[in-house]
Enzyme design. Structure first.
Site, PDB file in Angstrom:
ATOM      1  N   LEU A 200      12.758  37.248  -6.919  1.00 33.75           N
ATOM      2  CA  LEU A 200      13.833  36.483  -7.567  1.00 33.75           C
ATOM      3  C   LEU A 200      14.559  35.694  -6.506  1.00 33.75           C
ATOM      4  O   LEU A 200      14.951  36.270  -5.488  1.00 33.75           O
ATOM      5  CB  LEU A 200      14.877  37.462  -8.094  1.00 33.75           C
ATOM      6  CG  LEU A 200      14.783  38.130  -9.439  1.00 33.75           C
ATOM      7  CD1 LEU A 200      16.011  39.030  -9.591  1.00 33.75           C
ATOM      8  CD2 LEU A 200      14.765  37.106 -10.558  1.00 33.75           C
ATOM      9  N   HIS A 201      14.732  34.419  -6.707  1.00 33.07           N
ATOM     10  CA  HIS A 201      15.563  33.688  -5.755  1.00 33.07           C
ATOM     11  C   HIS A 201      16.184  32.413  -6.299  1.00 33.07           C
ATOM     12  O   HIS A 201      16.968  31.775  -5.618  1.00 33.07           O
ATOM     13  CB  HIS A 201      14.759  33.355  -4.488  1.00 33.07           C
ATOM     14  CG  HIS A 201      13.772  32.244  -4.699  1.00 33.07           C
ATOM     15  ND1 HIS A 201      12.616  32.419  -5.411  1.00 33.07           N
ATOM     16  CD2 HIS A 201      13.797  30.947  -4.333  1.00 33.07           C
ATOM     17  CE1 HIS A 201      11.959  31.273  -5.457  1.00 33.07           C
ATOM     18  NE2 HIS A 201      12.654  30.358  -4.816  1.00 33.07           N
ATOM     19  N   ARG A 202      15.846  32.030  -7.540  1.00 29.43           N
ATOM     20  CA  ARG A 202      16.414  30.787  -8.080  1.00 29.43           C
ATOM     21  C   ARG A 202      17.927  30.927  -8.196  1.00 29.43           C
ATOM     22  O   ARG A 202      18.410  31.926  -8.755  1.00 29.43           O
ATOM     23  CB  ARG A 202      15.902  30.514  -9.498  1.00 29.43           C
ATOM     24  CG  ARG A 202      14.483  30.227  -9.601  1.00 29.43           C
ATOM     25  CD  ARG A 202      14.150  28.746  -9.692  1.00 29.43           C
ATOM     26  NE  ARG A 202      12.772  28.657  -9.281  1.00 29.43           N
ATOM     27  CZ  ARG A 202      12.331  28.050  -8.194  1.00 29.43           C
ATOM     28  NH1 ARG A 202      13.166  27.388  -7.417  1.00 29.43           N
ATOM     29  NH2 ARG A 202      11.075  28.065  -7.862  1.00 29.43           N
TER      30      ARG A 202
END
Ligand code: UD1
Length: 362
Positions: A200-202
């Protein structure tokens, strides 16, 4: 060739190597330093067999304008000194767009690898980067049919567009056997086919506390049914800490949060995962190539072929939807998917042939 951030390295490596094989082409690798931690950058150079870059700008992190501006200033200087005949940029990160802008202002032609992808969501910084980069590029290398259609609709002349397939899959094909043999899941006490892999990084998922808390809760629930391993991107690790959400992942008995991994260990974990949950663009492509179920925590994608032909499903970030999709994947109720056209591990030679032909023209 300009690279800057983690997802650039696996795209640039096969093209760089292919160009080096051609005596008529002189190629230099410039690293902007957008990503700088060893685990986000150097390890990929080592594992993918890339040489030390010919120049490292070391721009580091910052706001979008700060980072883009710093890359532009550094690359402008480098381009003025080196006077390249062509600048190659890959993907859709800030370094990609900044490289294209710096080159365009010096009237240096640009080749964009992974051109034409569109999420049609301008709240995504990458979408702005894609549109700007494509509009400035003379050679547009595409990975899927939707990209060809997007570029056509935007009025790019047909002769600029080269449908070559997906270079990221060249890297995957080259390293797959080594990655499988690594059996990285053993290091984390997991069983092959017996865990979920999460990334996850957005900003839309991790920069808002409520959204991140919801996703963390869904992952904790899933971890009761299936081990969940989560190599956390530095942005996400910072947010989990800032929002005091580490506990929401369920502590030692819950989601296993680990440091970001290098290419080989990560690919190893991906190949043997029961399912992947991610908001990454590249992993939608990689899971499709591997035939691993991909629960995509986004409501749109610039890579529709991964949904239409591949193993990805757009689920968004609503916890109940994430959990329902994960349970479905766990029960085996998931599409099998097919490999999209030209994702055959031979995209870099196609690109190199076009580049060599283009150079020969001049
Ligand atoms: C960038 C790309 C994104 C890509 C992602 C892959 C843009 C706009 N975004 O997002 O498209 O999917 O890379 O990882 O270009 N940080 C570190 N160490 C590093 C790099 C970053 O700690 O080596 C931290 C910093 O706090 C930084 C934050 O991560 O502020 C975000 O880094 P940045 O490069 O701005 O964006 P990403 O979220 O990594």
């Amino acid at each position: 060739m300009v690279v800057g951030a983690r997802p650039n390295f696996m795209k640039a490596a096969p093209i760089y190597k292919e160009l080096r094989l051609r005596p008529s082409v002189e190629v230099e690798l410039l690293h902007t330093g957008q990503h700088y931690d060893r685990g986000m950058s150097d390890i990929f150079f080592d594992e993918l067999g890339l040489p030390r870059p010919d120049l490292c700008l070391g721009v580091g992190s910052g706001s979008h304008a700060e980072q883009t501006a710093a890359v532009m200033v550094g690359l402008e200087r480098a381009f003025v000194e080196r006077r390249p005949d062509l600048v190659v940029v890959v993907g859709d990160v800030n370094s990609t767009m900044a490289g294209a802008l710096a080159a365009a202002k010096l009237c240096i032609p640009i080749a964009h690898v992974e051109a034409g992808l569109r999420s049609f969501d301008r709240t995504m910084p990458e979408e702005v980067n894609r549109v700007v980069t494509d509009s400035l590029s003379s050679l547009l290398f595409t990975t899927e049919e939707s990209a060809n259609a997007n570029l056509r609709r935007e009025g790019h002349p047909e002769e600029r567009v080269h449908f070559v397939g997906n270079v990221m899959i060249d890297t995957l094909v080259e390293h797959r056997a080594r990655a499988v043999a690594l059996e990285a899941w053993r290091r984390f006490g997991l069983a092959a086919g017996g865990y979920a892999l999460v990334t996850l990084h957005r900003p839309s998922n991790v920069d808002d506390r409520e959204t991140l808390a919801g996703i963390a809760g869904a992952l904790r629930e899933l971890a009761r049914e299936l081990p969940v391993v989560f190599p956390a991107h530095p942005r996400t690790a910072k947010r989990l800490e800032e929002f005091a959400l580490a506990g929401a992942l369920g502590g030692p008995a819950g989601v296993r949060t680990i440091e970001p991994l290098g290419y080989l260990e990560f690919l190893s974990l991906m190949t043997s995962a029961r399912m992947v949950l991610t908001d990454s663009g590249g992993m939608q492509d990689e899971t499709t190539a591997l035939g691993v179920p991909c629960i995509t925590l986004r409501t749109n994608t610039e890579r529709p072929v991964t949904v239409q032909m591949g193993t990805s499903e757009l689920v968004g970030s609503e916890p109940s939807r994430i959990l329902a999709a994960a349970r479905r994947a766990l029960s085996g109720d998931w599409k099998r998917g097919r490999t999209p056209p030209l994702w055959d591990g031979r995209s870099a030679p196609r690109i190199a042939a076009v580049l060599a032909g283009w150079a020969g023209r001049g």
